[in-house]
Design an enzyme around this catalytic site. Sequence first.
Site, PDB file in Angstrom:
ATOM      1  CE1 TYR A 139      -5.931  -6.165   1.172  1.00  0.00           C
ATOM      2  CE2 TYR A 139      -5.346  -4.198  -0.056  1.00  0.00           C
ATOM      3  CZ  TYR A 139      -6.204  -4.870   0.780  1.00  0.00           C
ATOM      4  OH  TYR A 139      -7.338  -4.239   1.224  1.00  0.00           O
ATOM      5  CE  LYS A 190     -11.171 -17.185  11.005  1.00  0.00           C
ATOM      6  NZ  LYS A 190     -12.339 -17.558  11.878  1.00  0.00           N
ATOM      7  CG  ASP A 222     -14.301 -15.039  13.776  1.00  0.00           C
ATOM      8  OD1 ASP A 222     -13.264 -14.906  14.464  1.00  0.00           O
ATOM      9  OD2 ASP A 222     -14.928 -16.117  13.697  1.00  0.00           O
ATOM     10  CG  ASP A 246      -9.138  -3.028   3.540  1.00  0.00           C
ATOM     11  OD1 ASP A 246      -9.087  -1.782   3.552  1.00  0.00           O
ATOM     12  OD2 ASP A 246      -9.879  -3.674   2.765  1.00  0.00           O
ATOM     13  CG  ASP A 250     -13.365   0.716   5.885  1.00  0.00           C
ATOM     14  OD1 ASP A 250     -12.268   1.304   5.880  1.00  0.00           O
ATOM     15  OD2 ASP A 250     -14.164   0.743   4.921  1.00  0.00           O
TER      16      ASP A 250
HETATM   17  C1  IPM Z   1      -7.508   1.344   2.311  1.00  0.00           C
HETATM   18  C2  IPM Z   1      -8.208   1.144   1.009  1.00  0.00           C
HETATM   19  C3  IPM Z   1      -7.231   0.481   0.043  1.00  0.00           C
HETATM   20  C4  IPM Z   1      -6.918  -0.890   0.587  1.00  0.00           C
HETATM   21  C5  IPM Z   1      -7.704   0.421  -1.415  1.00  0.00           C
HETATM   22  C6  IPM Z   1      -8.042   1.795  -1.949  1.00  0.00           C
HETATM   23  C7  IPM Z   1      -6.697  -0.253  -2.291  1.00  0.00           C
HETATM   24  O1  IPM Z   1      -9.372   0.400   1.192  1.00  0.00           O
HETATM   25  O2  IPM Z   1      -6.476   2.041   2.325  1.00  0.00           O
HETATM   26  O3  IPM Z   1      -7.991   0.821   3.325  1.00  0.00           O
HETATM   27  O4  IPM Z   1      -7.662  -1.865   0.366  1.00  0.00           O
HETATM   28  O5  IPM Z   1      -5.895  -1.014   1.257  1.00  0.00           O
HETATM   29 MG    MG Z   2      -9.840   0.002   3.207  1.00  0.00          MG
END
Ligand code: IPM
Ligand code: MG
Length: 372
Positions: A139, A190, A222, A246, A250
Amino acid sequence: MRLLVLPGDGIGPEIVGEAVRLARWFSADLGFDLEITEGLVGGASIEAHGAPITDAVVEQALAADAVLFGAVGGPRWDHLERPARPEAGILRLRQTLDLFANLRPAVCYGELAGASALKPDLIEDLDILIIREATAGVYFGLPRGIETGPDGARRAYDTQSYTEAEIARICHVAFATARTRSGRVCSVDKANVMETGALWRAVATEIGAQYPDVALSHMFADNCAMQLVSRPKQFDVIVTDNLFGDILSDAAAALSGSLGLLPSASLSAPLANGRRRALYEPIHGSAPDIAGRGMANPIATLLSFGLCLRHSMDRPEAADRLQQAVRTVLAEGIRTPDIAVDGPSVSSAALTDAVLRQLENPSSPVETKARR
Ligand code: IPM
Ligand code: MG
């Protein structure tokens, strides 16, 4: 308690508004002074100041005891260059406040197991915590860019970089946290492909040796993605880098039934005064499609304030009460549309009212296995 509130875009202002009501309730109940300042971030800041966050707001965040953040982004700003986009606001806050430890719990309340896409028995009472490194890695690694070669063809590159110290400090957070839970850490990398992965694994192993009472395992990223959606209950604490964290968080969020339920905390190392800088935010986005309709699920943001009670205010018992109140409200069948499946639903404000009523006057406690 100096709380900087950054509602942001889309449903951000609505859900943060509900969390502010909750914060005021706790301030009265627990008897602490609450000083709330509000600032702009994301698209809202772009419209007012031409930038996703201003220096003044960053200064306010540095001065605050904690930041309560809503969500940023929307189609209106999608065409902007990366540094000008709403997302740059949260990334700058993470970096400037050094919020390297991003705690992302994924909990599935039994009552909502039916709302997840996975079979209920796979996720019922799931309780995992993803600890994501959030201030380094790809990042922020330099160099990065898109360049055009002599033949006119473009090449894009990012740099994934981790120092030993950056890996060590997030691992310490993971092991120390695991001690308060079931004592297991799974470190995800990884190492089979990447140099950063090899160093990650080596450092995690070294730090792990300092916590002999915590069981450490390693998993490739993975495989972890697959395990999360096939046997998620095998995990307790997962520690991983910025990008994998990240993505995996999710995936883990989807297990809980709705993105609208999950809070997060982002913490710095302890400062000279022993306190950590902190930012609390729901893990979901700004949901522009439902913004302004009063129907967004406020639970993730309410529970984010709960994490603030726990991590910034040292009030774990109050955080537990809040979690219990939310559970009871869900058990009573009070739901916003995202988790109502086919049943009746209520507004964001009505759901918050129900939580406040529970706090005010707790009804029969629901059995809870929650440990945070
Ligand atoms: C998160 C989001 C952020 C990230 C974005 C909004 C920059 O997806 O907090 O997970 O990628 O970290
Ligand atoms: Mg995110």
